[in-house]
Design a protein around this motif. Structure first.
Motif, PDB file in Angstrom:
ATOM      1  N   GLN A 289      93.565  51.012  59.864  1.00 57.42           N
ATOM      2  CA  GLN A 289      92.345  51.924  59.748  1.00 57.42           C
ATOM      3  C   GLN A 289      90.952  51.125  59.637  1.00 57.42           C
ATOM      4  N   PHE A 291      86.959  51.770  58.031  1.00 58.39           N
ATOM      5  CA  PHE A 291      86.284  52.710  57.099  1.00 58.39           C
ATOM      6  C   PHE A 291      84.945  52.733  57.118  1.00 58.39           C
ATOM      7  N   ARG A 296      87.105  57.699  57.605  1.00 55.41           N
ATOM      8  CA  ARG A 296      87.661  56.492  58.025  1.00 55.41           C
ATOM      9  C   ARG A 296      88.340  56.899  59.478  1.00 55.41           C
ATOM     10  N   ILE A 309      87.061  60.818  53.936  1.00 56.10           N
ATOM     11  CA  ILE A 309      87.648  60.145  52.836  1.00 56.10           C
ATOM     12  C   ILE A 309      87.813  61.067  51.507  1.00 56.10           C
TER      13      ILE A 309
END
Length: 437
Positions: A289, A291, A296, A309
């Motif tokens: 992932q 962010f 994300r 998120i």
């Protein structure tokens, strides 16, 4: 200059005619000249002055000057004061960003409460050059080089095609007084270094530098528009959207010769800044992932999945009482007693009501959760193993809700019922639980 402004409004900004305009007025040369110019036009106008209290008595001197100017010209004035440094400290912002946020939030509030149509700021051609050079020196994409937009929502910058010299000459010819901001003389700020040292040198090298720069920026704007058009066309081939999630098909994306440029074009508005990490995600293993502050990007097999998120996801827990027949949040569930049962589906289960302990609990899964899959008496299975068998993406896993009775799973909603609550020959009270669309 007034005639040029009239012609420019007629050609490029005709929507301003007969509109109520709110003029951001600091008391400096640019904003005072803008106020003089628009006071000669037919629009109803008002001044809006912010005292940021950053320069002590000088800030209040600016405030008094604008108040006197408004009184002399009979232009309505809106005035406010901010404790900018306290605001910046509370929200962990730079002083400049804090001042900008405070200013524009107040401007938009005035538009609503006082029924004005547009906010006018006095940015001019030299401001555009300075912004271009600042962005160039820091490193930027094309959007950082196309300049300050003449219109941004309700904010209009009608003087962008006039130079600082033209504005100063107009003030001199019309005996206009203004306030000098002492911070403009300091080379403490990058913008001032560029203004005092670099831009004069460029103008010395090319006396027509401003007009040449405006032509170049016009070409860049045309290129940016072309890129945006191409980006939209390719987006339709690569991307699909499902509710709050956006899926980027990697098989289609990797066919593009400049796929990184397209990713940047599509994702920069979501606040991502770690671009090497974003690009590396394409070749990463599933589950990786990246962010931004509010979004994300997840690698899942042959897709990149963009989603907001959910900061409260792990804390959510909902109770269902015995008398509840319909649940609306976080899912629509119905509970009703039945005499006969039909075939189980992903959206409907039948359980032995007497095996349930109320209140039931709805929550997301945690690592280590396990259950007994329907039809597998005495055998437990980790929820994470089921997710793997079902080939669920990370985001799909996080969207699964689980119905619990005490510490036992009743139903992985939409996936699998637990064996321990199934109906058998001894069942007297049959309960149908259904996930509604």
């Amino acid at each position: 200059m007034l005639d040029r402004l009239k012609n420019h409004i007629a050609q490029k900004l005709p929507f301003l005619n007969n509109k109520k305009l709110l003029l951001a007025t600091s008391g400096g040369l640019d904003s005072i000249v803008m106020a003089h110019l628009f006071n000669e036009l037919d629009n109803p106008i008002a001044l809006a002055h912010c005292n940021f209290q950053l320069r002590g008595l000088e800030s209040f001197g600016d405030q008094n000057f604008v108040q006197d100017f408004a009184a002399t010209t009979n232009i309505p004035l809106f005035l406010t004061q901010f404790d900018t440094e306290a605001f910046a400290k509370d929200y962990k912002l730079s002083t400049q960003v804090a001042a900008r946020d405070l200013r524009y939030n107040w401007f938009y509030e005035l538009l609503d409460t006082e029924n004005y149509d547009y906010i006018l700021t006095a940015h001019h051609a030299d401001d555009n050059i300075e912004t271009f050079l600042i962005n160039l020196s820091r490193g930027t994409g094309l959007e950082g080089l196309v300049g300050i937009p003449e219109q941004n929502d309700k904010i209009i910058r009608p003087l962008l095609h006039f130079s600082r010299a033209e504005i100063a000459n107009y003030a001199k010819e019309n005996n206009i007084q203004w306030r000098e901001d002492s911070s403009n003389a300091s080379d403490k700020y990058l913008r001032n270094k560029i203004r005092h040292d670099l831009v004069p040198l460029l103008k010395e090298l090319n006396p027509h530098f401003i007009s040449s720069f405006q032509k170049t920026q016009s070409y860049l704007q045309e290129s940016q528009a072309m890129i945006e058009d191409a980006s939209i066309m390719v987006y339709q081939q690569v991307v699909r959207q499902e509710e709050n999630e956006i899926y980027f098909d990697l098989n289609q994306l990797l066919k593009l010769p400049n796929y990184r440029s397209y990713l940047y074009q599509w994702l920069h508005e979501f606040g991502f800044t770690a671009w090497d990490d974003v690009y590396n995600l394409v070749d990463s293993q599933s589950g990786k992932q990246v962010f931004s502050a509010e979004f994300r990007l997840v690698k899942d097999r042959n897709s990149l999945i963009l989603s907001p998120i959910d900061f409260n996801a792990e804390k959510e827990e909902y109770l269902i009482e015995k008398e509840d027949q319909d649940v609306k949040i976080p899912l629509k569930l119905s509970f009703c007693k039945v005499d006969d049962i039909s075939i189980l589906t992903n959206t409907t289960i039948f359980v032995d009501a007497d095996k349930l302990s109320f209140p039931l609990v709805l929550r997301k899964w945690n690592e280590g959760d396990s259950f007994q899959p329907f039809g597998m008496e005495g055998k437990s299975k980790k929820v994470s193993k089921l997710f793997k068998d079902e080939k669920l993406s990370l985001i799909e896993k996080e969207n699964v809700w689980i119905l619990w009775s005490e510490n036992k799973i009743v139903w992985l909603i939409g996936l699998r019922q637990d064996e321990r609550f199934r109906i058998d020959n001894k069942t007297q009270n049959r309960l149908k639980i259904q996930l509604e669309e």
